[in-house]
Scaffold this motif. Structure first.
Motif, mmCIF file in Angstrom:
data_model
loop_
_atom_site.group_PDB
_atom_site.id
_atom_site.type_symbol
_atom_site.label_atom_id
_atom_site.label_comp_id
_atom_site.label_asym_id
_atom_site.label_seq_id
_atom_site.Cartn_x
_atom_site.Cartn_y
_atom_site.Cartn_z
ATOM 1 N N GLU A 145 1.895 5.875 -7.853
ATOM 2 C CA GLU A 145 0.867 6.818 -8.302
ATOM 3 C C GLU A 145 1.438 8.232 -8.406
ATOM 4 N N ASN A 146 2.323 8.570 -7.480
ATOM 5 C CA ASN A 146 2.960 9.885 -7.527
ATOM 6 C C ASN A 146 3.819 10.023 -8.778
ATOM 7 N N GLU A 156 1.415 4.109 -3.448
ATOM 8 C CA GLU A 156 1.267 5.571 -3.454
ATOM 9 C C GLU A 156 2.456 6.236 -4.150
ATOM 10 N N THR A 157 3.635 5.650 -3.989
ATOM 11 C CA THR A 157 4.818 6.180 -4.667
ATOM 12 C C THR A 157 4.682 6.037 -6.179
ATOM 13 N N GLN A 166 0.823 -1.203 0.000
ATOM 14 C CA GLN A 166 0.000 0.000 0.000
ATOM 15 C C GLN A 166 0.859 1.256 0.000
ATOM 16 N N PHE A 167 1.929 1.231 0.771
ATOM 17 C CA PHE A 167 2.788 2.418 0.873
ATOM 18 C C PHE A 167 3.462 2.731 -0.461
ATOM 19 N N TRP A 168 4.059 1.727 -1.102
ATOM 20 C CA TRP A 168 4.794 1.969 -2.336
ATOM 21 C C TRP A 168 3.883 2.107 -3.539
#
Length: 263
Positions: A245-246, A242-243, A238-240
């Motif tokens: 998507e950025n 977001e990376t 989940q954390f990466w």
């Protein structure tokens, strides 16, 4: 110089040898010294201008005198593999990288250990700016595709770089005294501007996995979680995500491969 060569080739070799190293190679017979000096000046000034234009930070860090000596050594000692003028900066990098070739060069004995990395960092901008981006089949790219379940499609110009020094922070007033592992991403955006993004080691590894393998984002993140011995892989996924998507919002990721066969 081989005596078996035709006279005009012997003359050409002597002429160019003198231009490259006028202090140790004799001027061809019958050539006026003043005229020879004009050729020397034209050749070196063009070479110097091309190299200096690509490596402005390196030039400032070394200083005018040391940079001049290094460029003279480049002309004198390096045997280029290409006659193309715009590739001179790449040849200069090759000259810096092959230490055995010019280990006895006075101009190189006092060079900072980070110089080759710095020059590569400066050259990569030229490379990406002039890189012909291949056409991607738009029907195979889903700009809003799911980065977890499909394979992300990166900008064709994207380069992943690792240096032993923080090359992007080097300047005349900021010269590194020790190594610092540095990961960078460089790409050319839709407006043809070259952009650099600093990455941490984990993001660098994630993007390397995705760039080198035709796998989905979830598969790459699962591999990454295994490498990190992460007991709760769902957290890192989940954390990466977001990376990723950025990076899509920055234009580094175009979308996902909708064909099911990679990009």
């Amino acid at each position: 110089m081989s005596a078996n060569l035709p006279s005009f080739q012997r003359y050409q070799l002597a002429f160019t040898a003198h231009i490259r190293n006028p202090h140790h190679q004799p001027r061809p017979q019958g050539v006026d010294a003043n005229r020879m000096a004009v050729y020397q000046e034209i050749v070196f000034n063009n070479l110097f201008a091309s190299v200096s234009a690509c490596f402005p930070v390196a030039q400032k860090v070394l200083g005018k005198r040391a940079w001049l000596k290094l460029t003279q050594a480049f002309l004198r000692e390096h045997a280029a593999n290409t006659p193309i003028f715009r590739q001179i900066p790449e040849e200069f990098l090759s000259f810096l990288s092959h230490t055995n070739t010019h280990a006895n060069t006075d101009a190189k004995t006092s060079l900072p250990p980070y110089l080759t990395s710095l020059c590569h960092y400066e050259w990569i901008e030229l490379l990406v700016a002039s890189m012909p981006a291949p056409e991607l089949a738009s029907e195979k790219i889903n700009p809003a595709g799911n980065l977890l379940t499909e394979h992300p499609v990166f900008a064709p110009t994207m380069q992943l770089l690792h240096y032993n020094y923080a090359v992007h922070k080097i300047s005349l007033h900021n010269k590194p005294k020790q190594k610092q592992s540095t990961h960078l991403l460089v790409h050319r955006n839709t407006e043809d501007l070259v952009k650099f993004v600093e990455l941490n080691a984990i993001t660098f590894r994630l993007l390397s996995l995705l760039q080198q393998n035709k796998i989905t984002g979830e598969q790459a993140l699962t591999l990454l979680a295994d490498e990190l011995a992460q007991p709760h892989p769902e957290t890192i996924i989940q954390f990466w995500l977001e990376t990723l998507e950025n990076l899509r919002s920055q234009g580094v990721i175009f979308g996902t491969d909708s064909s099911g066969h990679g990009d």
